[in-house]
Every structure is written in structure tokens, then in C-alpha cells.
Design an enzyme around this catalytic site. Structure first.
Site, PDB file in Angstrom:
ATOM      1  N   SER A 173      24.800  34.160  14.920  1.00  0.00           N
ATOM      2  CA  SER A 173      25.841  34.808  16.075  1.00  0.00           C
ATOM      3  C   SER A 173      26.648  35.787  15.511  1.00  0.00           C
ATOM      4  CB  SER A 173      26.537  33.399  16.625  1.00  0.00           C
ATOM      5  OG  SER A 173      27.850  34.050  17.184  1.00  0.00           O
ATOM      6  N   LYS A 206      26.829  29.423  13.225  1.00  0.00           N
ATOM      7  CA  LYS A 206      25.759  29.278  14.156  1.00  0.00           C
ATOM      8  C   LYS A 206      24.110  29.711  13.641  1.00  0.00           C
ATOM      9  CE  LYS A 206      25.714  28.942  18.596  1.00  0.00           C
ATOM     10  NZ  LYS A 206      25.494  27.876  19.309  1.00  0.00           N
ATOM     11  N   HIS A 258      12.104   9.705  30.568  1.00  0.00           N
ATOM     12  CA  HIS A 258      13.347  10.100  31.150  1.00  0.00           C
ATOM     13  C   HIS A 258      14.556  10.891  30.331  1.00  0.00           C
ATOM     14  CE1 HIS A 258      12.231   7.652  34.541  1.00  0.00           C
ATOM     15  NE2 HIS A 258      12.012   6.938  33.654  1.00  0.00           N
ATOM     16  N   GLU A 309      13.389  29.348  22.391  1.00  0.00           N
ATOM     17  CA  GLU A 309      14.025  29.722  23.727  1.00  0.00           C
ATOM     18  C   GLU A 309      12.959  30.809  24.156  1.00  0.00           C
ATOM     19  OE1 GLU A 309      18.520  29.589  23.732  1.00  0.00           O
ATOM     20  OE2 GLU A 309      17.880  30.321  21.833  1.00  0.00           O
TER      21      GLU A 309
END
Ligand code: ARG
Length: 459
Positions: free
Chosen positions: A278, A284, A157, A291
Site C-alpha cells: 500500500s 500492508k 457455511h 482478487e
């Protein structure tokens, strides 16, 4: 003007829209090498069976090699009017060798031709995917070996459950990609029957030798039913099915890398080579590769669904609907291969943050089960009672904002009088993982056995 391949009964050429919807050359040119291999095998067989002369067959076989070199050299002019790769190749062969080219299509149809070409293409892809999976598995084995005894939290979980080893977690992915490898190999073994010679749908009256062409093209046997041979796309669907499950595995792993590389987790450091920055936030470092891998399953599974929908409800044998098979498979194959390569690169480069994993492993009362097991083992308590006692101790620690090992013996004994100091031995994360020696368990000794087994398997 009417078509030179089938225009005999036509008075007018196709409407421009007809040509646009009908032509597949824009994408099936990717099967040029397979088409030419199939035609060369067919030409050799036509000569061996005496259906065409040896000199015509050698002219065809030589000429086809010239066509291939033109295509590979980028000088070949593809024509939309010629619809597909089969007619483009044959028309060019006619330019090069003249009349004998007209005998190549004896005892053959584009229906068995396209099935053969596409099978050869998918078979190559199955081999390429198998190869890429093996490379990914090797990269995971290296990670597992390095961190066979590093501890980290195991989750259910996405809540801390019990400590596990880094090696064990890496090896879970090895099992998943190992099953993918098995599915790919199964699909390859099942699909390896040659449709060539099924002709349009019913076979042919020419004395062809299907064993010969099958052998020549690396198939185990000719397919047994000509109707099935030209209308079967199971091999493409099995590829897409196996690819979908593999892409799903890649997506799950990519999701873990996204989570693990976040500032909140800091379990892994992804390499600069597989991250992006970024344009506005200078600090970043984003896990874009992970992804995109996570997203690829959408395209791959989309292709699987699309081809299932194309095939459902098609009456036997060939229908032009089936021309819609190729773009789906090409796109799925390209993207799966890219995702596998990117994942292999990320796994090779990533650095697990060992100290952080160790701290995290102990958080969230991760050794509570070890405590309950100790109560069963040492105090002979029924497990349900032990679960209850441990739950009370967790509640006490939680109320105090400390971990289980931070409770002193008096605290423990206030919940259950017979608890003694040896309980602290099982509350450490290293003892916890080392104790889980059941087959397939997370103990480093078991993990190392599995690494050795996989290394032997891969050779
Ligand atoms: N371009 C076609 C395909 O991809 C080749 C087979 C054409 N056969 C036919 N009867 N029109 O399926």
C-alpha cells in the site's frame, strides 16, 4: 473507389462510418497464421484436384509464406479499407505474386474461410488452456503431497465443521480443475471438423477435395453440412462455457486465498512475488493477484453471455453479426490464460502455516461429530440421541469458554453416565482425520491414494 474484392457492382466506396463498423482487421489480424495455413491447404488442394495449375498453386503457397513472415516481422501494413484479415492477406499476395493470387478464392468464400480460421484459433487455445490447467494441477499436487497429513478446519457455511487435511483441500481443487480439463478436451474432440469447402453456404460446383484440406489442417473430417458449417459457432460457445466454469473455479479458490491470507485467518502466506503493498499503510501486503483472478470470471462469463446473445435468433446461414464472435473469445481466452498462470504461480509459492492450521483445526468444537460417532460405536446409542448428548456437551464447553477435550470425565458423565475415558482418543484432530478413511475421505491414507492416481493420470 469501390472495393477490389467485391466492388464490381458498386459505384461508390463505403462511408467512413460504414468502414468503421464493418472492419474487423483491428482484431482478426490475430488469426493471420490460421488464415494463411487455411489458404495454403486450400491452394494445395486446388492443384491436387486440377482446379488450378501446379505452378499457380506453388506461387500462392510460396507467396503466402512471404506474407506470413511480413506479418510476423511486423512490416505488414494492415488496411482498414480491406476490412478483414482474409482480404488483407489476399491483397498482399496479389502484390507479391500477381495474377495467380486471383485464383486462390476459387471454390471458397470468406464464410467458410473465417469459420476455419476461427476454429483453428480456438483449437490452439483449447490446447493452451489444457496445458495451463495441467500445470496448475501439478502445482496443487505438490502442495497436497507436502501437507497430506496437515490438519486444518473444514468449513460449511464458512463455520468450522470438521477437521480435514490440507492435502484433501488441495485435492478438492485438483478434482475441479480436472473436470475443467475434461470439458476442454471434450470440446476439442467435438469441434474438430473442417468447415473449409462449405463455401458461401451451399458448397461448390468445383471438384474440391474436402478430405484433403481437413487432413492438412489437422481436422478429423470435413463438416457434413455446408449450411451448418458456415453458421456454427458452437465451438466458440463451448470454449466460453468451459472457460466460464474454469474461471468460476479459479474465483472460488482465489476467494479462499484472500480469506486465508488475512490476519484473522493466517492459514497461508502468499509470496511477495504475487502480492502488492500500500502507498500509505507500510504494513500492508495485499493479495491483489487473487482478487483479480476472483474478478476475471465476470469478463469470461460476460463473453459467454454476449456470444450467446449474438447467436440467438440468427437465421441460417452466415450473417455479419457473427463477426462479433472474435473479440469476446479473444478477451476471454487472454484473461483465462492470465488467471491460470497467476494461480499456478501463487499456488507454487504459497506457504501453508501448519501450526496455525492445526490450532484452527481444533477450534469451533470441530470434533463434535467424532464424539457423537463414538457414542454410537462404543455405547451403541442411536445417532439422533448421540447428536443430542454431544450438543449438550458442546453447550457446556461453550458456556465455560473451553474446548471439548478440556471437559473432564465427571463433566462428561454428568451429561451421560456411561461415557468413559476412551472418548478422549477421538477428540483429537489427528485421530479425527485419520479415522475418515471412507473412499474419497480426508484421511491422509486416502489423500495419498488420490495424489498417486492423479500423478499417474497426468503421466
Ligand atoms: N470478417 C468477417 C467475419 O469475421 C469475415 C466473413 C465475411 N463474410 C461476409 N460474407 N461478409 O465474420
Amino acid at each position: 473507389t469501390s472495393n477490389q474484392m467485391w466492388g464490381g457492382r458498386f459505384a461508390a466506396g463505403p462511408d467512413a462510418i460504414m468502414e468503421a463498423i464493418n472492419a474487423s482487421i483491428g482484431f482478426d489480424k490475430r488469426m493471420a497464421a490460421q488464415d494463411i495455413a487455411g489458404s495454403r491447404a486450400h491452394a494445395a488442394m486446388l492443384a491436387a484436384t486440377g482446379i488450378v495449375s501446379d505452378s499457380d498453386a506453388s506461387a500462392m503457397r510460396e507467396g503466402l509464406l512471404t506474407v506470413l513472415s511480413e506479418i510476423e516481422g511486423g512490416t505488414f501494413e494492415f488496411s482498414t479499407a480491406l476490412e478483414d484479415i482474409h482480404m488483407n492477406v489476399e491483397a498482399r499476395l496479389k502484390d507479391i505474386i500477381g495474377a495467380p493470387a486471383g485464383r486462390l478464392h476459387t471454390g471458397r468464400s470468406r464464410n467458410d474461410q473465417v469459420a476455419t480460421d476461427f476454429k483453428l484459433w480456438v483449437r490452439d487455445q483449447l490446447d493452451a488452456v489444457a496445458h495451463a490447467l495441467e500445470a496448475l494441477i501439478r502445482a496443487l499436487l505438490t502442495q497436497a503431497e507436502t501437507g497430506a497429513d496437515w490438519v486444518m478446519p473444514g468449513f460449511t457455511h464458512l463455520q468450522v465443521a470438521q477437521p480435514v487435511t490440507w492435502g484433501h483441500h488441495m485435492m478438492a481443487y485438483v478434482e475441479m480443475f480436472g473436470r475443467d480439463l475434461g470439458r476442454i478436451r471434450d470440446a476439442r474432440a467435438r469441434m474438430n471438423e473442417c468447415p473449409l469447402g462449405a463455401a458461401a453456404l451451399a458448397g461448390t460446383s468445383f471438384p474440391i477435395d474436402r478430405e484433403m484440406t481437413a487432413r492438412e489442417l489437422g481436422f478429423d473430417a470435413p463438416s457434413a453440412n455446408s449450411l451448418d458449417a458456415v453458421s456454427d459457432r458452437d465451438f466458440a460457445l463451448e470454449f466460453l462455457g468451459a472457460a466460464s466454469i474454469c474461471a468460476m473455479h479459479l474465483s472460488r479458490m482465489a476467494e479462499e486465498l484472500v480469506i486465508w491470507s488475512s490476519a484473522q485467518f493466517r492459514f497461508v502466506m502468499l509470496s511477495d512475488r504475487f502480492s502488492t503493498g500500500s502507498s500509505i499503510m507500510p504494513q500492508k501486503k495485499n493479495p491483489d493477484a487473487a482478487e483479480l483472478i476472483r474478478a476475471k470470471v465476470g469478463r469470461v462469463f460476460g463473453a459467454n453471455v454476449a456470444l450467446m446473445m449474438v447467436m440467438k435468433g440468427l437465421p441460417l446461414a452466415y450473417s455479419k453479426d457473427m463477426q462479433e464472435d472474435k473479440e469476446q473469445v479473444f478477451d476471454a481466452a487472454d484473461n483465462l490464460m492470465l488467471a491460470l498462470a497467476a494461480m499456478e504461480g501463487m499456488v507454487k509459492d504459497m506457504a501453508a502455516n501448519r501450526p496455525n492450521l492445526e490450532v484452527a483445526a481444533a477450534s469451533g468444537f470441530s470434533t463434535a461429530t467424532d464424539l457423537a460417532d463414538w457414542l454410537v460405536r462404543v455405547l451403541d446409542m442411536p445417532f439422533r440421541d448421540a447428536h443430542h448428548v454431544t450438543g449438550s456437551l458442546v453447550a457446556m464447553a461453550e458456556a465455560r469458554g473451553c474446548d471439548l477435550p478440556d471437559l473432564n470425565l465427571e463433566d462428561m458423565q454428568s451429561v451421560h453416565g456411561e461415557i468413559n475415558a476412551s472418548v478422549y482418543d477421538v477428540l483429537g484432530v489427528h485421530n479425527s482425520v485419520a479415522s475418515r478413511q471412507s473412499y474419497g475421505g480426508t484421511a491422509p491414507v486416502r489423500v495419498r491414494e488420490q495424489i498417486a492416481r492423479w500423478k499417474e493420470k497426468l503421466g
